[in-house]
Design a protein around this motif. Sequence first.
Motif, mmCIF file in Angstrom:
data_model
loop_
_atom_site.group_PDB
_atom_site.id
_atom_site.type_symbol
_atom_site.label_atom_id
_atom_site.label_comp_id
_atom_site.label_asym_id
_atom_site.label_seq_id
_atom_site.Cartn_x
_atom_site.Cartn_y
_atom_site.Cartn_z
ATOM 1 N N LEU A 178 0.828 -1.195 0.000
ATOM 2 C CA LEU A 178 0.000 0.000 0.000
ATOM 3 C C LEU A 178 0.870 1.256 0.000
ATOM 4 C CD1 LEU A 178 -3.027 -0.606 -0.046
ATOM 5 C CD2 LEU A 178 -1.855 -2.332 1.285
ATOM 6 N N SER A 179 0.332 2.368 -0.439
ATOM 7 C CA SER A 179 1.084 3.617 -0.485
ATOM 8 C C SER A 179 0.523 4.621 0.527
ATOM 9 C CB SER A 179 1.037 4.220 -1.892
ATOM 10 O OG SER A 179 -0.300 4.461 -2.290
ATOM 11 N N GLU A 180 1.327 5.646 0.805
ATOM 12 C CA GLU A 180 0.926 6.728 1.726
ATOM 13 C C GLU A 180 0.457 6.176 3.079
ATOM 14 O OE1 GLU A 180 1.318 9.992 1.037
ATOM 15 O OE2 GLU A 180 2.232 9.339 -0.847
ATOM 16 N N VAL A 181 1.158 5.191 3.569
ATOM 17 C CA VAL A 181 0.790 4.562 4.848
ATOM 18 C C VAL A 181 1.218 5.473 5.992
ATOM 19 C CG1 VAL A 181 1.177 2.577 6.346
ATOM 20 C CG2 VAL A 181 0.976 2.249 3.868
ATOM 21 N N LYS A 182 0.226 5.912 6.798
ATOM 22 C CA LYS A 182 0.512 6.867 7.869
ATOM 23 C C LYS A 182 -0.229 6.465 9.146
ATOM 24 C CE LYS A 182 1.082 10.734 4.655
ATOM 25 N NZ LYS A 182 0.559 12.054 4.205
ATOM 26 N N PRO A 183 0.501 5.949 10.144
ATOM 27 C CA PRO A 183 -0.139 5.607 11.421
ATOM 28 C C PRO A 183 -0.662 6.865 12.108
ATOM 29 C CG PRO A 183 2.060 4.651 11.255
ATOM 30 C CD PRO A 183 1.937 5.643 10.152
ATOM 31 N N THR A 184 -1.798 6.738 12.747
ATOM 32 C CA THR A 184 -2.364 7.822 13.533
ATOM 33 C C THR A 184 -3.095 7.201 14.709
ATOM 34 O OG1 THR A 184 -3.771 9.789 13.454
ATOM 35 C CG2 THR A 184 -4.493 7.881 12.170
ATOM 36 N N ARG A 185 -3.809 7.998 15.447
ATOM 37 C CA ARG A 185 -4.488 7.471 16.633
ATOM 38 C C ARG A 185 -5.572 6.478 16.225
ATOM 39 N NH1 ARG A 185 -8.946 8.301 19.765
ATOM 40 N NH2 ARG A 185 -8.677 8.193 22.043
ATOM 41 N N ALA A 186 -5.477 5.270 16.777
ATOM 42 C CA ALA A 186 -6.477 4.210 16.597
ATOM 43 C C ALA A 186 -6.595 3.719 15.169
ATOM 44 C CB ALA A 186 -7.842 4.657 17.103
ATOM 45 N N GLY A 187 -5.526 3.885 14.366
ATOM 46 C CA GLY A 187 -5.594 3.342 13.026
ATOM 47 C C GLY A 187 -4.506 3.864 12.119
ATOM 48 N N VAL A 188 -4.635 3.518 10.827
ATOM 49 C CA VAL A 188 -3.631 3.880 9.829
ATOM 50 C C VAL A 188 -4.363 4.305 8.550
ATOM 51 C CG1 VAL A 188 -1.675 3.076 8.457
ATOM 52 C CG2 VAL A 188 -2.005 2.198 10.786
ATOM 53 N N SER A 189 -4.000 5.473 8.017
ATOM 54 C CA SER A 189 -4.530 5.893 6.712
ATOM 55 C C SER A 189 -3.595 5.384 5.627
ATOM 56 C CB SER A 189 -4.657 7.410 6.660
ATOM 57 O OG SER A 189 -3.385 8.029 6.789
ATOM 58 N N PHE A 190 -4.156 5.122 4.446
ATOM 59 C CA PHE A 190 -3.333 4.614 3.352
ATOM 60 C C PHE A 190 -4.090 4.803 2.038
ATOM 61 C CE2 PHE A 190 -5.972 1.185 4.811
ATOM 62 C CZ PHE A 190 -6.321 0.440 3.691
ATOM 63 N N GLN A 191 -3.409 4.551 0.946
ATOM 64 C CA GLN A 191 -4.025 4.594 -0.379
ATOM 65 C C GLN A 191 -3.796 3.265 -1.080
ATOM 66 O OE1 GLN A 191 -2.597 8.005 -2.555
ATOM 67 N NE2 GLN A 191 -3.895 9.432 -1.398
ATOM 68 N N GLY A 192 -4.805 2.871 -1.877
ATOM 69 C CA GLY A 192 -4.685 1.624 -2.609
ATOM 70 C C GLY A 192 -5.847 1.439 -3.556
#
Length: 744
Positions: free
Chosen positions: A28-42
Motif C-alpha cells: 500500500l502507499s501513503e501509509v501513515k499511522p495515527t491514533r487508533a488506526g492507519v490511513s493509506f491509499q490503494g
Amino acid sequence: MSDLLSLFATSPKGMEPLLADELNALGLSEVKPTRAGVSFQGTLRQAYQVCLWSRIANRVLLPLATFPAPDADALYEGVLDIDWTEHLDPAGSIAVDFTSLHSAITHTHFGALRVKDAIVDQFRNRYNTRPNVALDQPDLRINAYLHQDTATISLDLSGDSLHRRGYRETGVTAPLKENLAAALLARSKWQDIAQAGGMLLDPMCGSGTLLIEGAWIAGDIAPALLRNYFGFSRWLQHVPKVWKDLTAEAEERKQMGLQKLPPIVGYDADATAIRVAIRNIEKAGLHGKIHVERRALAQTTDPQQTTGLFIVNPPYGERLGELESIRQLFSFLGSTLRNHFVGWHAGVLSGNAELGKQIGIRAEKIYTLYNGAIECKFLRFQVTPDWFMRYTQTADASAPASNAWTHASPARPAKQFTALEDLSDNARMFANRLQKNIKQLSPWAKRENIHCYRLYDADMPEYAIAVDKYEQWIHIQEYAPPKSIDPQKAEARFQEALQACSAVLQIPLADLFVKVRRQQKGRAQYEKFDEAGKFYEVHEGKAVLLVNFTDYLDTGLFLDHRTTRQWLYEMAQGKRFLNLFAYTGSATVHAALGGASTTTTVDMSHVYLNWAKRNLARNGFSDHRHHFVQADCFTWLEEEAQRLVSSPYRLPRYDLIFLDPPTFSNSKRMENTLDVQRDHVALIRAAMHCLTRQGLLIFSTNYQKFKLDMDALADLQIEDVSTASLPFDYARNPKIHQCWKIRF
C-alpha cells in the motif's frame, strides 16, 4: 470512483505500528499511522486484500465525504449531499456506527439517527421507497466519525470487526481477542522463529486463540478466509471476480502452508478450556496440526525442540485478593523458563507492570498494548543466562508469610561437612542406622519418583529426632526429651546426631535446618519460630509445592499424607472438592491437578490460606473455580451443612471431601474449642450433609490415642485405610496417623 482510493484501517490502541507494517508489506502507499488506526491509499483490489489478510486491523473504511458538522442539521445536510444511490439498492438495508470526540453532538445514538434519516430521506424522495435498518449483516454499514465538529462519513468495507475470524464459537474466561493474539505473536517475532523450525508453546492456552493465530501466521493462512460476510458483499460497486480471485489464491497458499507447519502445542489445567480449544482448532481447519492437552503449568517440562516461542497470557489478578497468587504464578513462569526453556524466546502479557519483575529474567523489549480497556505490558524475553536476574527474592521480615522463595541451598557460610572418622562411637552408631535407612529408602524413592520423604524417625530411643529430605534440603526436628533426662546429656546426644547427619549426608552443619519439636496447643500451632521468610520449591507427584524450613514448626507439607494426596489426585476428575482444615492447600493442589471441577479450601489461618493460594498459583490454578474461605472450619462446616440441607433448591454438594482436623485447637478466632476425640462425630456428620449421595469423605487424624466412634456412625459405610495410607518411609511409625474412607 478513481482507481486509487483513500482508505483508513482502524486498530486497537497500541497496535497502530504493527498495522502500518502489515499495510506496507501488502504494497500500500501513503501509509501513515495515527491514533487508533492507519490511513493509506490503494486500489479496490488492495482494499479487499487488507480485509482478507490483515491480522491486526479491526475495520477497513472507505471515506466518502468530510465536512463541517457543528450541529445536527449540518450533519444531516452533509450526509444528504452524498449520492447514496451509487452504493445501495433502494430495497437494501443499512446500519450506522457513530462516534464523537470533542464535538457538539455527544449523543452517539442521536447522531446515528440523523445520519440514517438523511440516507433514508434521499431514497424516499427519489424512489418513494426506503432502505431498511438491519443491525446484523446489513447491505451497507456506514461509519460516521465526528471529531472537533468535522464529520467523516465512510463505508465499512469489513462489515464487522475483522478480529472475528469465524473459528471461535465459545470462549473461556476473559478470552484474548484474535487480533491482539496476532499482535503478541508479531511482537514476539514468531514468523521468523517458525520459519527456522521453532516450536510454539502456550502453557495456559485457554480456548486456543494464540495457538490458532500462530498456526495461521506460520502457515501463511489468510485470517479472514473463514468469514462469509463483509461490508462490500452487497455494495453496488463490489467487483466479485476480484474478490473470488483473491480468495482462490489464499486457498492455494493455505494448502501449501499447512504442509510446513512447525510443532504447535498448548496446555491448560482446565478441562473445559481444552474442550473449547479443540472445537475452535477444528473449526479453524487445523485438526491434527495443533496438539492440546490438559496439563497444569507445573507439568510443563523440557520440550523436545531446542528452540521456539513460549508465549502465555496469564490471569491478570484484578479481583480483590488475587494479586498475591498471581505474583507467585509469574514467579513460577520465570522458574519454568529458566529451568526448562533455555535457548528459547518467550512472551508474557501482563495486566500489571510490576508482575513482570517476578519472572526473574530481564525483558529484551516491553510493549504497551490494550486488552479491551485494560492497559497491558507485553514482555519479550530471550531465555538465556545472560538475561537472568542475579538475585534471590527475600521477604519483608514484618510479613507473616513472604512472597519469596529460592531455588538454591540456603545462603549460609560454607563449612566442610563432618567426616565419618571424626564421629564419636555413639554418633557412629547413629550414623550406621541412618546409612541403613538411606540404603533401604533411596531405591524406593527413585523408583517411585519421590523427592521428599522421611529418612529417620526416632528409630533409636537415644536419638529422638526426625530427619526429612526435601529434594536437596535436609530438615531435622528434635523431639523434646522427657523431663527425666539430663538436659546436658540430651543436648550432647542431639549434637552427635547432627554431626552424624552432616557426615552421612555430606552436608555442612550450617546447611541443616534444625528445630526443636514440642507439643503445640491452641494458638501455639500458628506461632512463628523465625522471620527468615524464605520459601523453597519441592515436587510431589505432578505438584510443585512451597515449603518453609525456618519460620514455623512444620514446613507446610505433611509428608505422611503423601499417599492420601495421591488418592485425591486419582479420584478428583470432574469432582467438586472440599478441603477442610486445609493448612497450606497441598491436598487442594493435588485435587486440582487431578481434574477437580471446583475446589473449596477452608482454613482459619490467614497465613496458611495465603500459602495455599500461592501453592495453587504455582501449579497454574488462579481462576474462579478455586475458592478460598478463611473461617473456623467447624463453624463453617456446620453452617454450610445447614445451608445445603435447609435450602428449598437443589444446591450442588461436594463429591469429594478431605477432613483432617488438628487434635486440639482453641484459637481466639474460634467460637469454641476443638477436640478431635470429642467432636469428630459432629464433624463427620456435618461433612456428610455436604456430600453427594455417591460422594466420598476421607477423614484423618494424627492423634495417636484416637478412637473412632463406630456406634455413633453405624449408618455409614466406613473403611479403615490407615495401613494403606501409610507411606513406605513411615512404616517404622505406624501410629503417625489414622485414616478412613466414609460413604453413605
